[in-house]
Enzyme design. Structure first.
Site, PDB file in Angstrom:
ATOM      1  N   ASP A 104      -0.120  16.456  -0.696  1.00 27.29           N
ATOM      2  CA  ASP A 104      -0.657  15.821  -1.953  1.00 27.29           C
ATOM      3  C   ASP A 104       0.596  15.951  -2.923  1.00 27.29           C
ATOM      4  OD1 ASP A 104      -2.159  14.991  -4.355  1.00 27.29           O
ATOM      5  OD2 ASP A 104      -3.644  14.473  -2.744  1.00 27.29           O
ATOM      6  N   HIS A 164      -6.532   3.079   0.960  1.00 28.83           N
ATOM      7  CA  HIS A 164      -6.066   3.455   2.529  1.00 28.83           C
ATOM      8  C   HIS A 164      -6.575   4.829   2.879  1.00 28.83           C
ATOM      9  CE1 HIS A 164      -2.628   3.244   5.522  1.00 28.83           C
ATOM     10  NE2 HIS A 164      -3.364   4.221   5.896  1.00 28.83           N
ATOM     11  N   HIS A 171      -8.031   8.193   4.205  1.00 30.54           N
ATOM     12  CA  HIS A 171      -7.329   9.317   4.264  1.00 30.54           C
ATOM     13  C   HIS A 171      -8.210  10.449   3.984  1.00 30.54           C
ATOM     14  CE1 HIS A 171      -7.392   8.109  -0.121  1.00 30.54           C
ATOM     15  NE2 HIS A 171      -7.271   9.470  -0.508  1.00 30.54           N
ATOM     16  N   ASN A 184     -12.856  10.526   0.403  1.00 32.63           N
ATOM     17  CA  ASN A 184     -13.434   9.742  -0.617  1.00 32.63           C
ATOM     18  C   ASN A 184     -13.509   8.311  -0.146  1.00 32.63           C
ATOM     19  OD1 ASN A 184     -13.455  12.074  -2.368  1.00 32.63           O
ATOM     20  ND2 ASN A 184     -11.291  11.744  -2.899  1.00 32.63           N
ATOM     21  N   HIS A 240      -8.585  14.220   2.902  1.00 32.45           N
ATOM     22  CA  HIS A 240      -7.979  15.617   2.256  1.00 32.45           C
ATOM     23  C   HIS A 240      -8.353  16.703   3.095  1.00 32.45           C
ATOM     24  CE1 HIS A 240      -7.059  13.428  -1.581  1.00 32.45           C
ATOM     25  NE2 HIS A 240      -7.898  12.538  -1.377  1.00 32.45           N
ATOM     26  N   CYS A 296       0.892  -1.259   0.015  1.00 30.16           N
ATOM     27  CA  CYS A 296       0.057  -0.095  -0.081  1.00 30.16           C
ATOM     28  C   CYS A 296       0.930   1.356   0.009  1.00 30.16           C
ATOM     29  CB  CYS A 296      -0.903  -0.023   1.132  1.00 30.16           C
ATOM     30  SG  CYS A 296      -1.785   1.517   1.470  1.00 30.16           S
TER      31      CYS A 296
END
Length: 120
Positions: free
Chosen positions: A30, A97, A99, A86, A101, A4
């Site tokens: 990002d 995985h 996360h 998302n 944002h 991952c």
């Protein structure tokens, strides 16, 4: 999950522009930002998506959200920011995985989604 990408970033195997790290979470910029400030907060524990989270994950999920404000302010987002998680195919999750944002900048962000369906 040994392969991952976010697990590998959190383990230091892949370089990232780190913002924060503790024993449970990791925050980094990002690589393809869509706003002047765009970073992610991930749990070090591999949780594939929010659909996989349960009550056993409540502490790390709470830690991620509670840390978001401090980290956002540290990145200059003093007038607000957007948080996005998302989830799954429908939610356009690209990396499986979990996360969060964090997005923002000096100007207001656009609308969240285009209104291209009728509520009925």
């Amino acid at each position: 999950m040994n392969d991952c990408i976010f697990c590998r970033i959190a383990r230091g195997e892949i370089p990232a522009k780190k913002i924060y790290e503790d024993e449970e979470i990791f925050a980094f910029h990002d690589i393809n930002p869509i706003a002047p400030v765009h970073f992610m907060i991930v749990p070090k524990l591999h949780i594939a998506s929010l659909m996989e989270a349960d009550m056993s994950h409540q502490m790390v999920l709470g830690r991620m959200l509670a840390k978001a404000n401090e980290l956002a302010r540290g990145q200059g987002l003093t007038e607000g920011f957007r948080t996005i998680i998302n989830t799954g195919r429908i939610g356009h999750q690209e990396v499986y995985h979990l996360h969060v944002h964090i997005l923002g900048g000096p100007e207001p962000l656009g609308s969240m989604l285009k209104r291209n369906f009728s509520a009925g």
